[in-house]
Design a protein around this motif. Structure first.
Motif, PDB file in Angstrom:
ATOM      1  N   LEU A  85       0.838  -1.206   0.000  1.00 39.69           N
ATOM      2  CA  LEU A  85       0.000   0.000   0.000  1.00 39.69           C
ATOM      3  C   LEU A  85       0.878   1.263   0.000  1.00 39.69           C
ATOM      4  O   LEU A  85       0.603   2.217  -0.742  1.00 39.69           O
ATOM      5  CB  LEU A  85      -0.915  -0.005   1.225  1.00 39.69           C
ATOM      6  CG  LEU A  85      -1.872   1.171   1.358  1.00 39.69           C
ATOM      7  CD1 LEU A  85      -3.003   1.048   0.356  1.00 39.69           C
ATOM      8  CD2 LEU A  85      -2.455   1.252   2.760  1.00 39.69           C
ATOM      9  N   VAL A 110      -7.536   0.605  -2.693  1.00 33.53           N
ATOM     10  CA  VAL A 110      -7.831   1.589  -1.647  1.00 33.53           C
ATOM     11  C   VAL A 110      -6.826   2.730  -1.586  1.00 33.53           C
ATOM     12  O   VAL A 110      -7.132   3.807  -1.085  1.00 33.53           O
ATOM     13  CB  VAL A 110      -7.950   0.914  -0.254  1.00 33.53           C
ATOM     14  CG1 VAL A 110      -9.163   0.032  -0.175  1.00 33.53           C
ATOM     15  CG2 VAL A 110      -6.690   0.127   0.082  1.00 33.53           C
ATOM     16  N   GLY A 111      -5.615   2.505  -2.121  1.00 28.83           N
ATOM     17  CA  GLY A 111      -4.602   3.559  -2.064  1.00 28.83           C
ATOM     18  C   GLY A 111      -4.608   4.465  -3.285  1.00 28.83           C
ATOM     19  O   GLY A 111      -3.845   5.430  -3.355  1.00 28.83           O
ATOM     20  N   TYR A 113      -6.122   7.183  -4.765  1.00 31.78           N
ATOM     21  CA  TYR A 113      -6.999   8.345  -4.633  1.00 31.78           C
ATOM     22  C   TYR A 113      -6.128   9.583  -4.507  1.00 31.78           C
ATOM     23  O   TYR A 113      -4.924   9.497  -4.195  1.00 31.78           O
ATOM     24  CB  TYR A 113      -7.907   8.217  -3.396  1.00 31.78           C
ATOM     25  CG  TYR A 113      -7.167   8.310  -2.092  1.00 31.78           C
ATOM     26  CD1 TYR A 113      -6.992   9.533  -1.453  1.00 31.78           C
ATOM     27  CD2 TYR A 113      -6.612   7.183  -1.503  1.00 31.78           C
ATOM     28  CE1 TYR A 113      -6.292   9.623  -0.259  1.00 31.78           C
ATOM     29  CE2 TYR A 113      -5.915   7.256  -0.315  1.00 31.78           C
ATOM     30  CZ  TYR A 113      -5.751   8.483   0.303  1.00 31.78           C
ATOM     31  OH  TYR A 113      -5.049   8.569   1.466  1.00 31.78           O
ATOM     32  N   LEU A 148     -12.825   4.391   5.207  1.00 31.21           N
ATOM     33  CA  LEU A 148     -12.059   4.293   3.954  1.00 31.21           C
ATOM     34  C   LEU A 148     -12.673   5.155   2.858  1.00 31.21           C
ATOM     35  O   LEU A 148     -11.974   5.801   2.080  1.00 31.21           O
ATOM     36  CB  LEU A 148     -12.071   2.831   3.520  1.00 31.21           C
ATOM     37  CG  LEU A 148     -11.203   2.423   2.360  1.00 31.21           C
ATOM     38  CD1 LEU A 148      -9.763   2.309   2.839  1.00 31.21           C
ATOM     39  CD2 LEU A 148     -11.663   1.091   1.793  1.00 31.21           C
TER      40      LEU A 148
ATOM     41  N   MET B   4      -2.485   7.821   4.778  1.00 32.00           N
ATOM     42  CA  MET B   4      -3.067   6.489   4.699  1.00 32.00           C
ATOM     43  C   MET B   4      -2.074   5.419   5.160  1.00 32.00           C
ATOM     44  O   MET B   4      -2.452   4.435   5.804  1.00 32.00           O
ATOM     45  CB  MET B   4      -3.513   6.200   3.278  1.00 32.00           C
ATOM     46  CG  MET B   4      -4.273   4.920   3.203  1.00 32.00           C
ATOM     47  SD  MET B   4      -5.009   4.698   1.646  1.00 32.00           S
ATOM     48  CE  MET B   4      -6.408   3.710   2.109  1.00 32.00           C
ATOM     49  N   VAL B   5      -0.804   5.617   4.808  1.00 32.26           N
ATOM     50  CA  VAL B   5       0.232   4.662   5.206  1.00 32.26           C
ATOM     51  C   VAL B   5       0.359   4.655   6.730  1.00 32.26           C
ATOM     52  O   VAL B   5       0.420   3.584   7.364  1.00 32.26           O
ATOM     53  CB  VAL B   5       1.578   5.024   4.526  1.00 32.26           C
ATOM     54  CG1 VAL B   5       2.675   4.103   5.005  1.00 32.26           C
ATOM     55  CG2 VAL B   5       1.434   4.944   3.009  1.00 32.26           C
TER      56      VAL B   5
END
Lengths: 362, 72
Positions: A85, A110-111, A113, A148, B4-5
């Motif tokens: 990710l 999911v990553g 964006y 999410l 996010m990470v």
């Protein structure tokens, strides 16, 4: 004319193939589409849309297991997925620095964006299914999904709205006040068009899905094929082999068929025996197939749920690969009525374009 | 580090941390229960046996009710 970046997940071909109608519609409306994918998903889309631009864009390692125990394997693979990710975010940043895009469409990645560019997320799973003993995880997953989704402008669900024609059942059912705010139900999306060909093939057996369970199903099903009473073609879904052999005068095994060949065979089949993957289900709904036998991939809770759901609705019969007996299961499968009638891909994708995509592109 | 990470790393720490805590709690309980069985401490066995039975029933009951009413 707008620039669109579309990135499907490459765990199997399902995500890539359901995006084909979206890509085609975008091209028909004269937009430029860049496809960022990897593996077989990238190969399929390259052969389907040579006019598009392509970027090799690795995603996450699939957490599929050789056994029925998907959840422990999934938990064990979390650090590896986290690293993938982080790489995905870094690679996306590089892609976005090099090119200008007006819209990003992420199919279950999911990553993928951006906070600066409108981003749409495609998924049929707003709600995950777990065995009953893990119900707190199932509830937590609803909130995790809701969290999410805040990275995305809208969530496109390739299913009919909740109700009697919902193909994904509870998987696509949003929770009021949480996941329902961003969801757009576009209806089924399938790259398998219905043709006028005659239904002269009694059984089409499609042995597909992720390894090693694909090979396991091949080992279980192949000896049973001669039990089928009628003309049969089995597709093994092994692109590495180029084998065609006859088991009997009525049964042929083909190791790999191109997409066009597969579409032709699916249109000809009276009864389809396959995994209960959601993309296959959309294909059967698109083709109005009435008879089929589904064999869920062991440990894939989504497929296990869909199998049970369809059986409960009286649409299709399913059997675990560990208890499969075609001689008994096929007559039972023939008593089910198939999916109810529903709007088809052509109509759905046009509605998706005009009601949602166009506002980000025109 | 990307948001996010960082959240992903946080989630993994939370999940693995919870699993370790659950594992240690179960292990410690099994040891205590075994000792009580060996020493014949029936009060401990009955008290904790009842608590486990009630907890498992409530857990399973909640799951069944949530599924029955279509919440999961």
């Amino acid at each position: 004319m707008a620039q669109v970046l579309l990135s499907p997940l490459s765990w199997g071909l399902g995500h890539a193939t359901r995006d084909i109608p979206i890509i085609r519609t975008l091209l028909d409306h004269h937009h430029d589409v860049t496809i960022a994918a990897c593996g077989d998903a990238l190969s399929v889309l390259k052969s389907e849309f040579p006019e598009c631009s392509f970027i090799e864009f690795p995603d996450y390692p699939p957490p599929y297991s050789t056994s029925r125990f998907f959840i422990p394997k999934f938990i064990a693979s979390l650090p590896r997925m986290q690293r993938a990710l982080a790489d995905e975010r870094r690679n996306l940043q590089r892609i976005l620095e090099k090119n200008r895009y007006d819209l990003i469409i992420s199919d279950n990645r999911v990553g993928v964006y951006s906070l600066k560019i409108p981003t749409l997320f495609v998924t049929h799973q707003i709600h995950y299914h777990f065995p009953l003993m893990f119900w707190p995880i199932e509830i937590s997953a609803i909130y995790a999904n809701w969290y999410l989704f805040h990275n995305f402008d809208r969530v496109i669900v390739p299913d009919n709205p909740p109700g009697v024609t919902s193909l994904a059942g509870k998987l696509s059912r949003p929770v009021a006040g949480l996941t329902d705010k961003k969801v757009f139900f576009c209806g089924i999306l399938s790259s398998t068009p219905k043709t006028d060909s005659e239904q002269d093939l009694d059984f089409l057996v499609m042995i597909s899905g992720p390894e090693p369970q694909r090979t396991r199903l091949e080992e279980i099903l192949t000896p049973m094929l001669s039990d089928l009473d009628g003309s049969t073609i089995a597709l093994l879904g092994s692109p590495q082999k180029t084998l065609t052999r006859s088991v009997s005068d009525r049964c042929t095994i083909i190791s790999y068929a191109t997409m066009q060949e597969k579409v032709r065979l699916m249109n000809r089949a009276k009864c389809v025996i396959c995994r209960s993957g959601y993309t296959s289900m959309m294909e059967l709904a698109e083709l109005n197939k009435r008879h089929g036998l589904f064999i869920p991939t062991p440990g894939q809770t989504e497929q296990e749920y869909l199998s049970n759901y369809y059986e409960k609705m009286g649409w299709f019969y399913s059997k675990s690969q560990y208890h499969l007996d075609l001689a008994h299961d096929i007559p039972r499968a023939m008593t089910y009525k198939g999916f109810p009638s529903m709007p088809k891909t052509r109509e759905n994708v046009e509605r998706l374009y005009h009601e949602l995509l166009a506002q980000y592109l025109d | 580090m990307d948001d996010m990470v960082a959240q992903g790393i946080g989630a993994i720490i939370l999940i693995y941390g919870s699993l370790i805590v659950i594992f240690l709690a179960v292990l410690s309980f099994i040891i205590h229960f075994w000792r009580a069985l060996v020493s014949g401490d029936t009060g401990f066995i009955l008290w904790w046996g009842a608590i486990i039975l009630i907890s498992v029933s409530l857990y399973a009951g909640c799951g069944l009710l949530l599924r029955k009413f279509g919440k999961i």
